[in-house]
Design an enzyme around this catalytic site. Structure first.
Site, PDB file in Angstrom:
ATOM      1  N   TYR A   1       0.778  -1.241   0.000  1.00  0.00           N
ATOM      2  CA  TYR A   1       0.000   0.000   0.000  1.00  0.00           C
ATOM      3  C   TYR A   1       0.815   1.300   0.000  1.00  0.00           C
ATOM      4  O   TYR A   1       0.378   2.296  -0.592  1.00  0.00           O
ATOM      5  CB  TYR A   1      -1.013   0.006   1.154  1.00  0.00           C
ATOM      6  CG  TYR A   1      -0.407   0.090   2.541  1.00  0.00           C
ATOM      7  CD1 TYR A   1      -0.101   1.309   3.119  1.00  0.00           C
ATOM      8  CD2 TYR A   1      -0.167  -1.062   3.281  1.00  0.00           C
ATOM      9  CE1 TYR A   1       0.453   1.388   4.388  1.00  0.00           C
ATOM     10  CE2 TYR A   1       0.384  -0.996   4.548  1.00  0.00           C
ATOM     11  CZ  TYR A   1       0.690   0.231   5.099  1.00  0.00           C
ATOM     12  OH  TYR A   1       1.235   0.290   6.345  1.00  0.00           O
TER      13      TYR A   1
ATOM     14  N   ASP B   1      -5.730  -3.414   3.521  1.00  0.00           N
ATOM     15  CA  ASP B   1      -4.544  -2.680   3.052  1.00  0.00           C
ATOM     16  C   ASP B   1      -4.304  -2.883   1.560  1.00  0.00           C
ATOM     17  O   ASP B   1      -3.739  -2.011   0.890  1.00  0.00           O
ATOM     18  CB  ASP B   1      -3.289  -3.153   3.799  1.00  0.00           C
ATOM     19  CG  ASP B   1      -3.247  -2.719   5.252  1.00  0.00           C
ATOM     20  OD1 ASP B   1      -3.986  -1.786   5.624  1.00  0.00           O
ATOM     21  OD2 ASP B   1      -2.477  -3.323   6.024  1.00  0.00           O
TER      22      ASP B   1
ATOM     23  N   HIS C   1     -10.545  -5.003   9.575  1.00  0.00           N
ATOM     24  CA  HIS C   1      -9.280  -4.580   8.978  1.00  0.00           C
ATOM     25  C   HIS C   1      -8.653  -5.707   8.158  1.00  0.00           C
ATOM     26  O   HIS C   1      -8.149  -5.476   7.061  1.00  0.00           O
ATOM     27  CB  HIS C   1      -8.313  -4.099  10.055  1.00  0.00           C
ATOM     28  CG  HIS C   1      -7.143  -3.365   9.509  1.00  0.00           C
ATOM     29  ND1 HIS C   1      -7.258  -2.165   8.849  1.00  0.00           N
ATOM     30  CD2 HIS C   1      -5.820  -3.660   9.481  1.00  0.00           C
ATOM     31  CE1 HIS C   1      -6.066  -1.749   8.457  1.00  0.00           C
ATOM     32  NE2 HIS C   1      -5.169  -2.635   8.817  1.00  0.00           N
ATOM     33  N   LYS C   2      -8.669  -6.892   8.699  1.00  0.00           N
ATOM     34  CA  LYS C   2      -8.220  -8.091   7.997  1.00  0.00           C
ATOM     35  C   LYS C   2      -9.039  -9.267   8.509  1.00  0.00           C
ATOM     36  O   LYS C   2      -9.583  -9.222   9.609  1.00  0.00           O
ATOM     37  CB  LYS C   2      -6.731  -8.388   8.268  1.00  0.00           C
ATOM     38  CG  LYS C   2      -5.741  -7.327   7.854  1.00  0.00           C
ATOM     39  CD  LYS C   2      -4.309  -7.745   8.198  1.00  0.00           C
ATOM     40  CE  LYS C   2      -3.314  -6.631   7.902  1.00  0.00           C
ATOM     41  NZ  LYS C   2      -1.918  -7.021   8.222  1.00  0.00           N
TER      42      LYS C   2
ATOM     43  N   TYR D   1      -7.967 -10.337  11.790  1.00  0.00           N
ATOM     44  CA  TYR D   1      -8.268  -9.409  12.884  1.00  0.00           C
ATOM     45  C   TYR D   1      -9.786  -9.273  13.010  1.00  0.00           C
ATOM     46  O   TYR D   1     -10.360  -8.248  12.659  1.00  0.00           O
ATOM     47  CB  TYR D   1      -7.629  -8.038  12.634  1.00  0.00           C
ATOM     48  CG  TYR D   1      -6.121  -8.029  12.591  1.00  0.00           C
ATOM     49  CD1 TYR D   1      -5.375  -8.922  13.347  1.00  0.00           C
ATOM     50  CD2 TYR D   1      -5.434  -7.119  11.790  1.00  0.00           C
ATOM     51  CE1 TYR D   1      -3.985  -8.918  13.309  1.00  0.00           C
ATOM     52  CE2 TYR D   1      -4.042  -7.096  11.755  1.00  0.00           C
ATOM     53  CZ  TYR D   1      -3.320  -8.009  12.512  1.00  0.00           C
ATOM     54  OH  TYR D   1      -1.949  -8.000  12.477  1.00  0.00           O
TER      55      TYR D   1
ATOM     56  N   ASP E   1      -6.601   3.131  10.110  1.00  0.00           N
ATOM     57  CA  ASP E   1      -5.806   2.897   8.902  1.00  0.00           C
ATOM     58  C   ASP E   1      -6.676   2.411   7.740  1.00  0.00           C
ATOM     59  O   ASP E   1      -6.492   2.781   6.591  1.00  0.00           O
ATOM     60  CB  ASP E   1      -4.726   1.834   9.132  1.00  0.00           C
ATOM     61  CG  ASP E   1      -4.025   1.931  10.473  1.00  0.00           C
ATOM     62  OD1 ASP E   1      -4.659   2.325  11.466  1.00  0.00           O
ATOM     63  OD2 ASP E   1      -2.840   1.566  10.548  1.00  0.00           O
TER      64      ASP E   1
ATOM     65  N   ARG F   1       0.017   8.430  13.193  1.00  0.00           N
ATOM     66  CA  ARG F   1      -0.224   8.035  11.803  1.00  0.00           C
ATOM     67  C   ARG F   1      -1.626   7.472  11.596  1.00  0.00           C
ATOM     68  O   ARG F   1      -2.208   7.646  10.519  1.00  0.00           O
ATOM     69  CB  ARG F   1       0.839   7.055  11.301  1.00  0.00           C
ATOM     70  CG  ARG F   1       0.695   6.813   9.801  1.00  0.00           C
ATOM     71  CD  ARG F   1       1.955   6.333   9.131  1.00  0.00           C
ATOM     72  NE  ARG F   1       2.318   4.979   9.439  1.00  0.00           N
ATOM     73  CZ  ARG F   1       3.521   4.587   9.841  1.00  0.00           C
ATOM     74  NH1 ARG F   1       4.482   5.485  10.036  1.00  0.00           N
ATOM     75  NH2 ARG F   1       3.787   3.318  10.062  1.00  0.00           N
TER      76      ARG F   1
ATOM     77  N   GLY G   1      -3.528  10.300  11.018  1.00  0.00           N
ATOM     78  CA  GLY G   1      -3.158  10.811   9.702  1.00  0.00           C
ATOM     79  C   GLY G   1      -3.869  10.088   8.574  1.00  0.00           C
ATOM     80  O   GLY G   1      -4.389  10.704   7.636  1.00  0.00           O
ATOM     81  N   TRP G   2      -3.912   8.759   8.673  1.00  0.00           N
ATOM     82  CA  TRP G   2      -4.618   7.974   7.664  1.00  0.00           C
ATOM     83  C   TRP G   2      -6.080   8.413   7.563  1.00  0.00           C
ATOM     84  O   TRP G   2      -6.640   8.526   6.465  1.00  0.00           O
ATOM     85  CB  TRP G   2      -4.583   6.491   8.018  1.00  0.00           C
ATOM     86  CG  TRP G   2      -3.296   5.747   7.882  1.00  0.00           C
ATOM     87  CD1 TRP G   2      -2.729   4.912   8.813  1.00  0.00           C
ATOM     88  CD2 TRP G   2      -2.416   5.683   6.736  1.00  0.00           C
ATOM     89  NE1 TRP G   2      -1.565   4.368   8.340  1.00  0.00           N
ATOM     90  CE2 TRP G   2      -1.345   4.820   7.072  1.00  0.00           C
ATOM     91  CE3 TRP G   2      -2.433   6.286   5.487  1.00  0.00           C
ATOM     92  CZ2 TRP G   2      -0.308   4.541   6.186  1.00  0.00           C
ATOM     93  CZ3 TRP G   2      -1.390   6.016   4.604  1.00  0.00           C
ATOM     94  CH2 TRP G   2      -0.349   5.153   4.955  1.00  0.00           C
TER      95      TRP G   2
END
Length: 419
Positions: free
Chosen positions: A80, A130, A174-175, A178, A185, A259, A262-263
């Site tokens: 990514y 991702d 997310h995955k 997970y 993110d 971060r 930030g994402w």
């Protein structure tokens, strides 16, 4: 500030060169871009008279002659961070007309996507959100080149969205590994691609359903991850409350990671590029963006204009002013002002952050190559070894220079300031 305790990874030219040589033996031989070769004859690989955006992109192309090498990959990998730098490359190509920048993008697509449409290293069955971010590169390349293999690859990536496991309210995990978890993110990894693909390929009720689904992802983040006292958002939320990092009452991870925030800001401001002007969710996204930027400004370091790795704990031992999150916040704010989502009053905070990055985090080698320093290499939650989301965890993760999760947003922020 003392950074001795941090695990700083120094990439020397020798190590990087040997890594690139090894990687290149696995694919076709890579030539340095023409501009870099010509400039190097005068002792400057990157000319000092260019804008910061182009200087950083040329520096990245010098470090990583093939775009799949970004993020220090030793072999072609669907990764990514590559897409962020290539978004900058696309915009610089559109600005300058320099075909070398387009070729850098095009070679990435040609290498990573086989003729049958299969993507190197991508595994749909993992349902890792991702993996969708690089789809934005293929959307651009398909628009330009109309190669059937890109269309097939894009359809595969879009099918991941249909199969992505979800929380009880429809939020993307997310995955697959997970379960029941939404991470900040993931909003950047999934939603700009989802919106971009929808704009380019979906119509009627299918498009409306997709746009509503995208808005729901942001609604769920605001509902479940927002700290109403500070306006900041926690890194992640576990609906099941089963993870060791998750609060047993709220399901929230314990800290505000720079971060991750930030994402999330980049996700909002980039999704708006593809969202219909008349969709009711658009105004909602802009309201989320304003409250987000208000919260980010409150934790901006007054002296440098930068942001700390753990946002609300600036004075605590081991915390440091971090490059990737700072670049993302600056990009989100200046783009929001340029697009009219925020008033011009926000520009001074973006300007202070940008000046802080250049003064404190940018260094320029004798040959003109630009470096972005003090980037957190990676941080996450769970997994093996287990990442507990504690303050100590975030401030002790590896720090390195020229991480594309920082250089990419720095290029994009620079382009916004150069408009």
């Amino acid at each position: 500030m003392n950074f001795i305790n941090h695990k700083v990874k120094i990439y020397t030219l020798t190590i990087l060169g040997s890594g690139i040589l090894l990687a290149c033996t696995q694919t076709r031989q890579t030539a340095q871009p023409k501009a870099i070769i010509e400039n190097s004859k005068s002792g400057k690989i990157v000319p000092l008279n260019l804008k910061w955006s182009e200087r950083m992109l040329l520096s990245e192309m010098n470090r990583f002659p093939e775009a799949w090498m970004l993020d220090y990959n030793k072999a072609p990998k669907w990764s990514y961070p590559t897409a962020i730098v290539l978004e900058g490359a696309k915009n610089i190509y559109l600005k300058t007309g320099n075909k070398e920048y387009y070729n850098y993008i095009s070679r990435f697509g040609d290498t990573m996507v086989k003729e049958d449409g299969n993507i190197i290293s991508y595994d749909l069955s993992k349902y890792n959100i991702d993996m969708l971010n690089c789809g934005n590169v293929l959307l651009y390349l398909y628009q330009q080149e109309k190669k059937d293999k890109y269309l097939k690859a894009l359809q595969t990536l879009r099918s991941q969205i249909d199969g992505q496991p979800r929380t009880s309210e429809g939020g993307f995990w997310h995955k697959k590994i997970y379960p029941s978890q939404m991470w900040l993110d993931g909003l950047y990894m999934g939603e700009p691609f989802y919106a971009h693909y929808t704009r380019d390929f979906s119509k009627g009720m299918d498009a409306e359903k997709a746009y509503n689904d995208i808005i729901n992802q942001f609604d769920l983040i605001q509902k479940n991850l927002l700290d109403k006292r500070t306006g900041l958002l926690y890194h992640a939320w576990d609906e099941s409350r089963e993870q060791a990092w998750a609060d047993k009452n709220t399901g929230l991870s314990p800290n505000f990671w720079s971060r991750a925030m930030g994402w999330y800001g980049m996700a909002i401001v980039d999704v708006l590029d593809y969202f219909p002007k008349n969709h009711p969710g658009r105004a909602k996204l802009i309201s989320y963006l304003k409250s987000y930027c208000d919260a980010v400004i409150k934790v901006q370091d007054k002296q440098t204009g930068l942001w700390y790795q753990v946002l609300d704990k600036g004075g605590e031992k081991g915390n440091y002013l971090e490059a990737t999150g700072s670049s993302m916040f600056v990009y989100t704010m200046i783009k929001s002002v340029n697009k009219g989502y925020l008033t011009k009053a926000y520009k001074k905070y973006a300007e202070k952050g940008y000046a802080g990055i250049i003064k404190n985090l940018i260094t320029v080698d004798e040959n003109g190559v630009v470096n972005l320093n003090r980037c957190c290499a990676v941080a996450g939650l769970g997994g093996n070894p287990y990442r507990d989301g504690s303050y100590e965890y975030y401030v002790n993760e590896e720090i390195r220079s020229n991480d594309p999760k920082g250089t990419g947003p720095f290029i994009l922020a620079s382009l916004e300031f150069e408009k």
